[in-house]
Write an enzyme that holds these catalytic residues in place. Structure first.
Site, short mmCIF file in Angstrom:
data_model
loop_
_atom_site.label_atom_id
_atom_site.label_comp_id
_atom_site.label_asym_id
_atom_site.label_seq_id
_atom_site.Cartn_x
_atom_site.Cartn_y
_atom_site.Cartn_z
N GLU A 128 49.49 35.48 41.28
CA GLU A 128 50.74 34.96 41.85
C GLU A 128 51.61 36.15 42.26
O GLU A 128 51.34 37.28 41.85
CB GLU A 128 51.50 34.13 40.81
CG GLU A 128 50.75 32.91 40.37
CD GLU A 128 51.60 31.96 39.53
OE1 GLU A 128 52.83 32.18 39.44
OE2 GLU A 128 51.03 31.01 38.99
N GLY A 132 50.06 39.58 38.41
CA GLY A 132 48.90 40.29 38.93
C GLY A 132 47.99 40.64 37.77
O GLY A 132 47.31 39.77 37.22
N GLU A 247 32.61 36.55 36.38
CA GLU A 247 33.31 36.91 37.62
C GLU A 247 33.22 38.41 37.88
O GLU A 247 32.92 38.85 38.99
CB GLU A 247 34.79 36.50 37.51
CG GLU A 247 35.56 36.86 38.77
CD GLU A 247 37.07 36.68 38.63
OE1 GLU A 247 37.51 36.04 37.66
OE2 GLU A 247 37.79 37.20 39.49
N ALA A 368 39.69 41.27 40.84
CA ALA A 368 39.06 40.82 39.58
C ALA A 368 39.47 41.70 38.41
O ALA A 368 38.68 41.99 37.52
CB ALA A 368 37.54 40.79 39.73
C1 LIG Z 1 41.21 41.40 48.80
C2 LIG Z 1 41.69 40.78 47.53
C3 LIG Z 1 41.11 39.61 47.10
C4 LIG Z 1 41.60 38.96 45.96
N1 LIG Z 1 41.07 37.76 45.61
C5 LIG Z 1 41.66 37.06 44.60
C6 LIG Z 1 41.25 35.72 44.33
O1 LIG Z 1 40.37 35.17 44.98
N2 LIG Z 1 41.89 35.06 43.33
C7 LIG Z 1 42.88 35.63 42.59
O2 LIG Z 1 43.41 34.98 41.71
N3 LIG Z 1 43.28 36.90 42.83
C8 LIG Z 1 42.70 37.62 43.81
N4 LIG Z 1 43.11 38.90 44.08
C9 LIG Z 1 44.16 39.49 43.28
C10 LIG Z 1 43.69 40.61 42.38
O3 LIG Z 1 42.94 40.11 41.31
C11 LIG Z 1 44.95 41.38 41.95
O4 LIG Z 1 45.38 42.06 43.10
C12 LIG Z 1 44.68 42.32 40.82
O5 LIG Z 1 44.44 41.63 39.62
C13 LIG Z 1 45.84 43.29 40.59
O6 LIG Z 1 47.07 42.65 40.58
P1 LIG Z 1 48.26 43.20 41.52
O7 LIG Z 1 47.73 43.37 42.88
O8 LIG Z 1 49.41 42.31 41.32
O9 LIG Z 1 48.59 44.65 40.97
P2 LIG Z 1 49.51 45.01 39.71
O10 LIG Z 1 49.12 44.20 38.54
O11 LIG Z 1 50.93 44.99 40.13
O12 LIG Z 1 49.07 46.49 39.43
C14 LIG Z 1 49.63 47.63 40.11
C15 LIG Z 1 49.10 48.88 39.45
O13 LIG Z 1 49.52 48.92 38.07
C16 LIG Z 1 48.38 49.11 37.24
N5 LIG Z 1 48.55 48.38 35.99
C17 LIG Z 1 49.04 47.14 35.82
N6 LIG Z 1 49.03 46.82 34.52
C18 LIG Z 1 48.51 47.88 33.85
C19 LIG Z 1 48.25 48.17 32.48
N7 LIG Z 1 48.52 47.29 31.52
N8 LIG Z 1 47.71 49.35 32.16
C20 LIG Z 1 47.43 50.26 33.12
N9 LIG Z 1 47.67 50.06 34.44
C21 LIG Z 1 48.19 48.88 34.79
C22 LIG Z 1 47.22 48.52 38.03
O14 LIG Z 1 45.98 49.05 37.59
C23 LIG Z 1 47.57 48.95 39.43
O15 LIG Z 1 47.15 50.27 39.64
C24 LIG Z 1 42.62 39.56 45.21
C25 LIG Z 1 43.18 40.77 45.63
C26 LIG Z 1 42.73 41.37 46.78
C27 LIG Z 1 43.37 42.64 47.22
#
Ligand SMILES: Cc1cc2nc3c(=O)[nH]c(=O)nc-3n(C[C@H](O)[C@H](O)[C@H](O)COP(=O)(O)OP(=O)(O)OC[C@H]3O[C@@H](n4cnc5c(N)ncnc54)[C@H](O)[C@@H]3O)c2cc1C
Length: 509
Positions: A128, A132, A247, A368
């Site tokens: 959402e 993330g 997954e 993922a």
């Molecule tokens: C092309 C694409 C396809 C996708 N498909 C799907 C889908 O089909 N269904 C779905 O539900 N989602 C999907 N996603 C979402 C994807 O799973 C998320 O983008 C991912 O989980 C990361 O979340 P975020 O982008 O909000 O990044 P954020 O969570 O905001 O992370 C930003 C940065 O902070 C770091 N970070 C965050 N928390 C921590 C921690 N605790 N410790 C260390 N580092 C941390 C991360 O590693 C990253 O470098 C997709 C994303 C993309 C780009």
């Protein structure tokens, strides 16, 4: 890359052969969709006709029942058809494991044959705008009204958004803080396209995943029956976790099929590219690069199928699935970069698929669960494993006059539990591990005694300035070491001295 693994069943070997042939026959068509930026519907239909969408679905629900290994085989091969691989993967991930494990018999009958037939595509909806990596922080809510649930909220980055008919979503069903702490606030649901109030909000222009729609979906008072709830109310986190190992593995495997095509391309290209009057495959750097790529391709493939076997054997390979996800995507990035370097300027053009792999890989490192999150999982779960938590004690060995790992009893064992003897144990540890603290359990293991007696003595020694303690948040002593004064009081200086044989006595002081 065309080899089987010895543990594959005959059926798994057969599907490998079959799906490889399918990919070879349809490769050109997939390229055309890539260039036309069109969603490859006709190709997706062909995949469905072949029954591949049902590779992981039990036979009783119309599938091929080839498990995680079979799913990996198909995902890796279809990954060579780009968009098709991602759509295939996500459609399977949008409910298969979750319904198999948590669905009722009616739900299995209703959904699994649809997943198997591929007659409609599925999307997995966890992410959402404000949830993330912290996937539990969902804001999309589901409120019970009579026999129905009413959904409000948004999901984003959803692969297959719009083209999918089924959306497997996680929504918040409670605001109770105590439940939230136990991850009991989330529930899983299946939502069909066409429900009033359910709409597509945005399609993302992405760095990669070319011609796979990825976007935002919106729930505005979307009403679904309770029969669309998968698993118990509040059990959504477990439903999500149950699907995640599968997954991560399948989402990773989808990259590895492409490695084979890149290696083929590199051999083809470097045998035909001449610079300085030599084909570029004669340059040691190019050979090294290709060797590195082959190594990474083989390692990631082997590890993926190892992890798949664990899943097929009914294990929960949390660490292995994270490793598979991490190395497949990191290696995909490395292979993409290295391949471009070997190809030179041509590698940077869209005419060759190397740049495509690099763009896909960058996405792979984030989807993922980001690779940072995978490392967190690998660390945290490994830290709890008995195999990495074996007692390890270094003891002074007089025969070699050095500290070595030993199972022998400490020389202090059986001495009376007094301030003086406890200080000796702790000071002696300085001789062995000068930079390390001891845990109170280490001290007890060396000399014996009860925890409460030891705690009192440690507090007393600390008050006297003879030891330093390190405490947890609750104030409990978790680590101790001798102060310099404590060391002096416990033993004479010579006790701590150690010189190699070659060291000249004249230089000692
Ligand atoms: C092309 C694409 C396809 C996708 N498909 C799907 C889908 O089909 N269904 C779905 O539900 N989602 C999907 N996603 C979402 C994807 O799973 C998320 O983008 C991912 O989980 C990361 O979340 P975020 O982008 O909000 O990044 P954020 O969570 O905001 O992370 C930003 C940065 O902070 C770091 N970070 C965050 N928390 C921590 C921690 N605790 N410790 C260390 N580092 C941390 C991360 O590693 C990253 O470098 C997709 C994303 C993309 C780009």
């Amino acid at each position: 890359m065309s080899e089987h693994f010895f543990w594959w069943t005959d059926e798994q070997k057969a599907i490998y052969k079959d799906v490889r042939q399918f990919v070879e026959e349809n490769y050109e068509e997939a390229e055309e969709y890539f260039w036309n930026t069109k969603f490859p519907w006709p190709l997706v239909k062909k995949v469905a006709e072949k029954g591949y969408f049902g590779v992981g679905v039990p036979k009783e629900f119309g599938g091929l029942e080839l498990g995680a290994t079979g799913s990996c085989i198909v995902a890796a091969q279809l990954g060579r058809l780009y968009a098709v691989g991602h759509v295939f993967t996500v459609s399977m991930l949008a409910g298969l494991e979750q319904i198999l494990r948590f669905g009722t018999d009616e739900q299995k009958q209703a959904w699994l044959p649809k997943i198997a037939s591929g007659e409609e595509l599925g999307a997995l909806c966890i992410t959402e705008p404000f949830a993330g990596s912290d996937a539990a922080n969902v804001f999309t809510s589901a409120i019970k009204e009579g026999d129905d649930w009413v959904l409000n909220g948004k999901k984003r980055f959803i692969t297959g958004a719009g083209v999918s008919d089924r959306y497997f979503i996680y929504a918040k069903t409670s605001d109770d803080k105590a439940l939230r702490k136990q991850y009991g606030h989330i529930t899983a649901f299946m939502v069909e396209k066409g429900r009033p109030g359910f709409s597509l909000e945005k399609i993302n222009p992405l760095i990669g995943f070319d011609n796979v729609p990825n976007g935002y979906i919106d729930f505005d008072h979307v009403r679904i029956p309770d029969s669309n709830r998968i698993g118990a109310v509040g059990n959504g986190w477990n439903v999500m976790m149950a699907g995640l190992n599968f997954e991560r593995l399948i989402g990773a495997a989808v990259f590895s099929g492409q490695f084979e095509d890149i290696i083929n391309l590199l051999f083809h290209f470097t045998k035909r590219r001449v610079q300085f009057n030599r084909t570029t495959n004669q340059f040691p750097g190019v050979q090294d690069g290709i060797a590195e790529i082959i190594t990474k391709a083989k390692v990631s493939r082997l590890y993926s199928y190892h992890c798949a076997k664990l899943l097929d054997d009914g294990k929960e390979p949390m660490v292995e699935a994270s490793i598979a996800k991490m190395i497949n995507t990191e290696y995909a990035r490395d292979i993409g970069l290295k391949a471009i370097q070997i190809l030179g300027g041509d590698g940077l053009t869209k005419f060759l698929p190397a740049e495509r792999l690099l763009r896909e890989a960058k996405i792979g490192e984030i989807v993922a669960g980001t690779n940072e999150v995978q490392k967190m999982i690998i660390y945290r779960f490994s830290a709890m494993l008995p195999i990495y938590n074996k007692t390890m004690r270094f003891r002074w060995n007089d025969n070699v006059n050095a500290p070595i790992i030993s199972k022998k009893e400490s020389k202090f064992k059986g001495l009376s539990i007094t301030d003086e003897n406890i200080l000796k144990v702790i000071a002696h540890d300085y001789k062995i591990n000068p930079g390390l603290y001891m845990t109170p359990d280490d001290v007890r293991e060396d000399i014996g005694g009860s925890r409460s007696d030891l705690r009192k003595i440690l507090e007393e020694l600390e008050t006297q300035g003879l030891i330093v303690t390190h405490r947890d948040r609750a104030g409990k002593i978790v680590l101790v070491k001798a102060t310099y004064i404590g060391l002096q009081k416990a033993f004479p200086k010579v006790y701590y001295q150690w010189f190699p044989d070659w060291y000249d006595n004249a230089d000692k002081f």
